[in-house]
Design a protein around this motif. Sequence first.
Motif, PDB file in Angstrom:
ATOM      1  N   MET A  20      43.165  16.322 -41.787  1.00 45.01           N
ATOM      2  CA  MET A  20      41.314  17.262 -42.423  1.00 45.01           C
ATOM      3  C   MET A  20      41.860  18.665 -43.586  1.00 45.01           C
ATOM      4  N   TRP A  21      41.487  19.229 -44.906  1.00 43.33           N
ATOM      5  CA  TRP A  21      42.210  19.520 -45.566  1.00 43.33           C
ATOM      6  C   TRP A  21      40.678  20.724 -45.868  1.00 43.33           C
ATOM      7  N   SER A  22      40.824  21.810 -45.841  1.00 43.88           N
ATOM      8  CA  SER A  22      40.030  22.783 -45.877  1.00 43.88           C
ATOM      9  C   SER A  22      40.483  24.354 -45.898  1.00 43.88           C
ATOM     10  N   GLY A  23      39.528  25.316 -46.728  1.00 42.18           N
ATOM     11  CA  GLY A  23      40.361  26.277 -46.484  1.00 42.18           C
ATOM     12  C   GLY A  23      39.514  26.690 -44.927  1.00 42.18           C
ATOM     13  N   PRO A  24      39.675  29.138 -45.573  1.00 44.92           N
ATOM     14  CA  PRO A  24      39.706  29.255 -44.167  1.00 44.92           C
ATOM     15  C   PRO A  24      38.005  29.601 -44.310  1.00 44.92           C
ATOM     16  N   ARG A  25      37.404  29.954 -42.835  1.00 50.75           N
ATOM     17  CA  ARG A  25      35.783  30.252 -42.476  1.00 50.75           C
ATOM     18  C   ARG A  25      34.997  28.994 -42.826  1.00 50.75           C
ATOM     19  N   ASN A  26      35.981  27.616 -42.848  1.00 49.26           N
ATOM     20  CA  ASN A  26      34.957  26.510 -43.072  1.00 49.26           C
ATOM     21  C   ASN A  26      34.350  25.229 -42.521  1.00 49.26           C
ATOM     22  N   LEU A  27      33.876  26.200 -41.013  1.00 48.26           N
ATOM     23  CA  LEU A  27      33.777  24.820 -40.303  1.00 48.26           C
ATOM     24  C   LEU A  27      34.798  23.734 -39.769  1.00 48.26           C
ATOM     25  N   SER A  28      35.772  24.600 -40.122  1.00 44.26           N
ATOM     26  CA  SER A  28      36.782  23.635 -39.677  1.00 44.26           C
ATOM     27  C   SER A  28      37.529  23.283 -37.991  1.00 44.26           C
ATOM     28  N   THR A  29      37.651  24.718 -37.402  1.00 43.54           N
ATOM     29  CA  THR A  29      37.920  24.952 -36.179  1.00 43.54           C
ATOM     30  C   THR A  29      36.348  23.940 -35.495  1.00 43.54           C
ATOM     31  N   ALA A  37      28.192  22.461 -45.276  1.00 45.11           N
ATOM     32  CA  ALA A  37      26.521  22.617 -45.512  1.00 45.11           C
ATOM     33  C   ALA A  37      25.930  21.562 -45.008  1.00 45.11           C
ATOM     34  N   ASP A  38      26.107  20.180 -45.099  1.00 46.00           N
ATOM     35  CA  ASP A  38      25.349  19.059 -45.153  1.00 46.00           C
ATOM     36  C   ASP A  38      25.669  18.393 -43.671  1.00 46.00           C
ATOM     37  N   ILE A  39      26.926  19.058 -43.244  1.00 45.26           N
ATOM     38  CA  ILE A  39      26.911  18.845 -41.502  1.00 45.26           C
ATOM     39  C   ILE A  39      26.421  19.913 -40.649  1.00 45.26           C
ATOM     40  N   ARG A  40      26.178  20.747 -41.027  1.00 44.12           N
ATOM     41  CA  ARG A  40      25.580  22.024 -39.955  1.00 44.12           C
ATOM     42  C   ARG A  40      23.714  21.243 -40.279  1.00 44.12           C
ATOM     43  N   ALA A  41      23.579  20.894 -41.629  1.00 45.56           N
ATOM     44  CA  ALA A  41      22.257  20.401 -41.858  1.00 45.56           C
ATOM     45  C   ALA A  41      21.545  19.422 -40.997  1.00 45.56           C
ATOM     46  N   ASN A  42      22.235  18.171 -40.911  1.00 44.66           N
ATOM     47  CA  ASN A  42      22.207  16.689 -40.093  1.00 44.66           C
ATOM     48  C   ASN A  42      24.502  16.396 -39.367  1.00 44.66           C
ATOM     49  N   PRO A  43      24.271  17.166 -38.399  1.00 41.81           N
ATOM     50  CA  PRO A  43      25.675  16.673 -37.712  1.00 41.81           C
ATOM     51  C   PRO A  43      25.970  14.952 -37.263  1.00 41.81           C
ATOM     52  N   GLU A  44      25.081  14.156 -36.693  1.00 47.27           N
ATOM     53  CA  GLU A  44      25.469  13.541 -36.308  1.00 47.27           C
ATOM     54  C   GLU A  44      25.392  12.480 -37.168  1.00 47.27           C
ATOM     55  N   GLY A  45      24.269  12.665 -38.215  1.00 49.14           N
ATOM     56  CA  GLY A  45      23.900  11.791 -39.687  1.00 49.14           C
ATOM     57  C   GLY A  45      25.347  11.533 -40.762  1.00 49.14           C
ATOM     58  N   VAL A  92      33.005  30.496 -32.806  1.00 49.78           N
ATOM     59  CA  VAL A  92      33.238  28.414 -32.487  1.00 49.78           C
ATOM     60  C   VAL A  92      33.653  28.991 -30.606  1.00 49.78           C
ATOM     61  N   HIS A  93      34.507  30.127 -30.503  1.00 54.36           N
ATOM     62  CA  HIS A  93      34.900  29.666 -28.500  1.00 54.36           C
ATOM     63  C   HIS A  93      33.232  29.890 -27.830  1.00 54.36           C
ATOM     64  N   LYS A  94      32.518  30.389 -28.685  1.00 52.61           N
ATOM     65  CA  LYS A  94      30.954  30.767 -28.109  1.00 52.61           C
ATOM     66  C   LYS A  94      30.187  29.338 -28.149  1.00 52.61           C
ATOM     67  N   SER A  95      30.629  29.136 -28.882  1.00 54.63           N
ATOM     68  CA  SER A  95      29.615  27.582 -28.915  1.00 54.63           C
ATOM     69  C   SER A  95      29.870  25.827 -28.407  1.00 54.63           C
ATOM     70  N   THR A  96      28.765  24.693 -28.735  1.00 56.32           N
ATOM     71  CA  THR A  96      28.981  24.368 -27.620  1.00 56.32           C
ATOM     72  C   THR A  96      28.659  23.015 -28.460  1.00 56.32           C
ATOM     73  N   GLY A  97      28.485  23.153 -29.763  1.00 60.54           N
ATOM     74  CA  GLY A  97      28.587  22.584 -30.669  1.00 60.54           C
ATOM     75  C   GLY A  97      28.168  23.573 -32.287  1.00 60.54           C
ATOM     76  N   PHE A  98      28.220  22.300 -33.375  1.00 60.57           N
ATOM     77  CA  PHE A  98      27.733  22.194 -35.149  1.00 60.57           C
ATOM     78  C   PHE A  98      26.021  23.650 -34.622  1.00 60.57           C
ATOM     79  N   ALA A  99      26.689  24.700 -35.341  1.00 61.36           N
ATOM     80  CA  ALA A  99      25.155  25.603 -35.271  1.00 61.36           C
ATOM     81  C   ALA A  99      24.244  24.419 -36.350  1.00 61.36           C
ATOM     82  N   GLY A 100      22.584  25.453 -36.627  1.00 61.35           N
ATOM     83  CA  GLY A 100      21.795  24.282 -37.726  1.00 61.35           C
ATOM     84  C   GLY A 100      22.287  24.973 -39.098  1.00 61.35           C
TER      85      GLY A 100
END
Length: 228
Positions: A1-10, A142-150, A189-197
Amino acid sequence: MWSGPRNLSTAMMYAFGNRPDFAVWDEPFYAPYLAATGIIHPMRDDILAAHEADPQRVASRCVDTIPAQKPHLYMKHMPHHMIGGFPLDWAKACVNVHLIRHPARVIASYGAKRETVTARDLGFEQQVALYDRLGGIVIDSADIRANPEGMLRKLCAQIDLPYDPAMLHWPAGRRDADGVWAAHWYDAVHKSTGFAGAEGPLPELSGRDADLLAETLPYYEQMAKSAI
C-alpha cells in the motif's frame, strides 16, 4: 500500500492488521530514508535507533518469510521514502495499491504536525512515478471514509481477497507493529476504533500552503482518474 502522509494510511494498516490472515509492517523504508538523506524529521534519532536503516536489508525482508506465519503481509509504504538507488524490484512481486487523498486535506493535516513542508515531503509526484513503474490499483481515501464497507469490499474484490468485516473496526490504542514514530504521528488513530465519517468541504489554504496545493494538485488529479 503506497500513500503519502496524513492519508488514512495508518487506519488502513489497522484495518488489514485486524484480519487474522494478515501481518503488517509500518513504513519499512522510513529509517533508510532518514539515514540516506540526513533530513530532520520528528523523532529522527529514535527512528534510526529502533529500525533497520540499510535499504538492501529492508528490501530483502520485503520478500522474506511473512511474520507470525500469516498468509498475507500488508506493507505500508511512503512513495517519497523510495529515493534514487533504493531497491524496488521486490515490489514487482507484490500487489501494489495506491491510496490517494486530496492534497488540500493532506497539506492542512501535515502542516499541523510539522512546521516545514515541501512538495517532496508529501509524495504526490513520487507516487505518480511509482504508479507508472509498478501499475496497480488506485483508491481514494475520501471514498473509503464515505463508504468504508463498500470500498473495502470493492478493494478486496480487485485484489482477489475475501472481504472480512473485521476490517471495519479495531481496538483503540497503539499496536505492536507501529513504528516508533507513532508517538508523534498516530494520536488520532490511536483514539479511533474504525474509520471516521465522510469529510466535509476542502480546507481553504493560503500563502505557502496554497502554493503547495498548486504544485501537487495535478499529480493527485492524474492518479484520481484511475481510482476504483
